[in-house]
Each structure stands twice: as C-alpha cells, then as structure tokens.
Enzyme design. Sequence first.
Site, mmCIF file in Angstrom:
data_model
loop_
_atom_site.group_PDB
_atom_site.id
_atom_site.type_symbol
_atom_site.label_atom_id
_atom_site.label_comp_id
_atom_site.label_asym_id
_atom_site.label_seq_id
_atom_site.Cartn_x
_atom_site.Cartn_y
_atom_site.Cartn_z
ATOM 1 N N LYS A 98 -71.878 16.786 -103.842
ATOM 2 C CA LYS A 98 -72.535 16.166 -104.999
ATOM 3 C C LYS A 98 -71.659 15.061 -105.603
ATOM 4 C CE LYS A 98 -70.175 18.021 -108.612
ATOM 5 N NZ LYS A 98 -68.831 17.808 -108.408
ATOM 6 N N SER A 100 -69.653 22.149 -114.685
ATOM 7 C CA SER A 100 -68.625 22.525 -115.661
ATOM 8 C C SER A 100 -67.634 21.392 -115.888
ATOM 9 C CB SER A 100 -67.869 23.752 -115.146
ATOM 10 O OG SER A 100 -67.531 23.598 -113.782
ATOM 11 N N TRP A 111 -58.615 21.365 -115.187
ATOM 12 C CA TRP A 111 -59.468 22.533 -114.951
ATOM 13 C C TRP A 111 -58.665 23.833 -114.965
ATOM 14 C CZ3 TRP A 111 -63.859 23.940 -116.174
ATOM 15 C CH2 TRP A 111 -64.664 24.829 -115.456
ATOM 16 N N ASN A 164 -65.647 11.126 -111.162
ATOM 17 C CA ASN A 164 -66.337 10.522 -110.016
ATOM 18 C C ASN A 164 -67.335 9.475 -110.505
ATOM 19 O OD1 ASN A 164 -65.398 11.969 -107.488
ATOM 20 N ND2 ASN A 164 -65.808 13.685 -108.856
#
Length: 333
Positions: free
Chosen positions: A190, A136, A11, A255
């Site tokens: 999340k 993203s 990232w 994840n």
Amino acid sequence: MNISIIGGGAWGTTLAQALSDNGNLVLIRDINNDFVNKINNEHLHPFFDLEIPATIKATLSLDEALNFSDVIILCVPTKAMRIVLTDISKIINNKKLFINVSKGIEPNTSKRVSEILDEVIDSKYIEGYVALSGPSHAEELILRKLTALVSASKNEAAAKKVQKLFSNDKYLRVYTTDDVIGVEAGGAIKNAIAIVSGIASGMGLGENARAMLITRGIKEIVSVVVALGGKMETAYGLSGIGDLIVTASSMNSRNFQCGLKIGSGMSIDEAVGSINQSVEGIRAIIASYEIGKKNNIELPIISTAYRLVSGEVNAKEALSLLMSRSLKEERYW
Ligand SMILES: NC(=O)c1ccc[n+]([C@@H]2O[C@H](COP(=O)([O-])OP(=O)(O)OC[C@H]3O[C@@H](n4cnc5c(N)ncnc54)[C@H](O)[C@@H]3O)[C@@H](O)[C@H]2O)c1
C-alpha cells in the site's frame, strides 16, 4: 510482562507507551545514543517530544534487550531487518516470540520479514512469529487516539497472545487472522500507492484524480497480495485498504509526503533524503512491479510509478502514459 522492542523510532516508542499503559515493562533497544538518553533521562518520545511513561527504558545493548524478555518486537526499517536479525542470531540462546511491526519489503531480495526471519534465526529459537499491522499513524497513537490493528500468525495462540497484549478498552483494538502473507504484503504494497497519491497531489492534480488513483490502486494492491499467496479478504481489510486509507492522503504519512515532493519536482533521492525517517514505499513500487512482471499481472499504476522512480520518465510523462491507455470497462475481478 517484560517486553523488548528493537528500534525506538517513531513507531517503536509509540508502541512502548501502549504496552506500558497495558501494564507491561518495556525495554527499547536503539542504536541512536541521543534517542536512548532522551527516553531514559527526559522520558520523552525521541521524535514527538511528548512525555512518555518513566517506566519505559532504553538501551544501546542488544544483549540486554534479548535477556530482558522472551517477547521481541522488531521495529526497525525493513532495510535494516536482516542486519538486526543476524546480530540477534549470534547471541540468542532461548526461544522467543517475534512480533514484526515494520511495513516493508527487503531491498534487493523483495522478501517479507517472516521470510528473512526464517532464513536467519534457527527455528529452535522461534517460539512463534506474528505480524502486527494496520492503519496507524504514530502521531495519533502516541496521543492515545483510537486505533485498530491486525495480529497475524499461523499459530492461533500466538496471534491471540499479541491481540491481548496490545488491546485495551480505551484506545487500542486488535483483530486476529492466520494470513501472515496477506498482512505483511498489504502493509508493504500500500506504500507504493501512497507515494503515487502524493505525486498526484504534488503535481497539483485535484481530489478527483487522487480518488481515481487510490481506487484503481486498490485493485493493484489486491492483485499483488494475492499473487504472493495472501488472501483477497485480508488485502481488503485493515492491513491493506484500511492502511491505504490512512496513508494515501495524510501529511502524517512520510510515503505520501515523499510523493508530494517528487510531484512538485524534487528528484527521488532528494525527496527520500529530505525525510529524516524511513520511507518504505519506493522499494514497494520496485518490488510490486517485479512481482507483477513475474506473475504476468497487469499493474498500470505501479508499472508507471516504476518507470518514474527508475528515472525513465518524469511525473508529467508518467501521467500522460496512464491517460493514453486504451479505454476499458470498470472491472475489479
Ligand atoms: N511511524 C509510523 O506511524 C508507523 C506505523 C506503523 C508501522 N511503521 C513501520 O515501522 C517501521 C519503523 O518505522 P518508524 O516510523 O519507527 O521509523 P523511524 O525511522 O522513526 O525509526 C526507526 C528506528 O530504528 C532504529 N534503528 C535502525 N537500525 C537499527 C538497528 N540495527 N538496531 C536498533 N535500532 C535501529 C533507528 O535508530 C530509529 O530509531 C517501518 O517499517 C514503518 O513502516 C511505522
């Protein structure tokens, strides 16, 4: 403008390219010598082997990164955040705008990054704090595919500054909010439901089951965000549900991938260890469960996932626990 990024993984280096496209000079600090060399000598993204602008530089030196800019982007996994901020606290000597882009909760303390920053960095060195989050995948943004993020700060000017810094009229659009807790908490929690969704897929359950878990999971994410002091509408926005949509069924999500491996029979440790990047969601399951317990909130999916990750039940037993709950009316609030 000069900008420093602490953490040049998937990232961090992707955001460096976006900032460079917007006309900024970026210096990345990473502790991985191979990544630093790859960026400086080959001008390649360390994970995706794609070319990045040659003006992006990298260093092993935290000192050099801090001296380079008064805008510091924090992009290390949350478990390393306190160590990084403690190192920064020892050498910082002027005010900085801190932008956190990591999405997680600190192991053991369950603290958000803004809380860790307040504990570790003397307030006289904090010009402002912004959490930048949203749906993203680095894999898409590095290809300059259209992406939207949310810039959250209690300081409106800081939120707008970051909005302007990252937005462009080609592929990146940033919204603002003052709800820092909502953005930080939604982005972290999340990941718990993304893991559950992966487990269901790994067990061979179909898309019907996945849709059920995601939809019922949304209710649990919103409850946890609100319990932490975030706003319900933020949890329903880009940084909460938006990010869940992008994470809960994509192979680009580590994840989801981690859940997939657990659902197909791997142990938690094997699944996490087989992914050579940070997986924030296991901690999110534990933290959400603890928050639910403390605040007396009913979180059936997260509680069951907690029993699974603590080794109390296996995936099949977890599923039958969920299915044997008493029948209910469909209610969201
Ligand atoms: N990958 C994505 O698509 C994405 C998107 C949005 C947000 N995030 C979040 O960003 C954070 C980082 O994710 P990532 O995908 O870049 O992870 P990553 O594992 O690819 O990279 C983490 C980087 O941090 C570096 N690092 C670790 N400790 C460090 C330290 N003390 N000082 C400097 N560098 C250090 C590592 O060497 C590595 O390069 C996570 O919280 C993740 O949830 C990731």
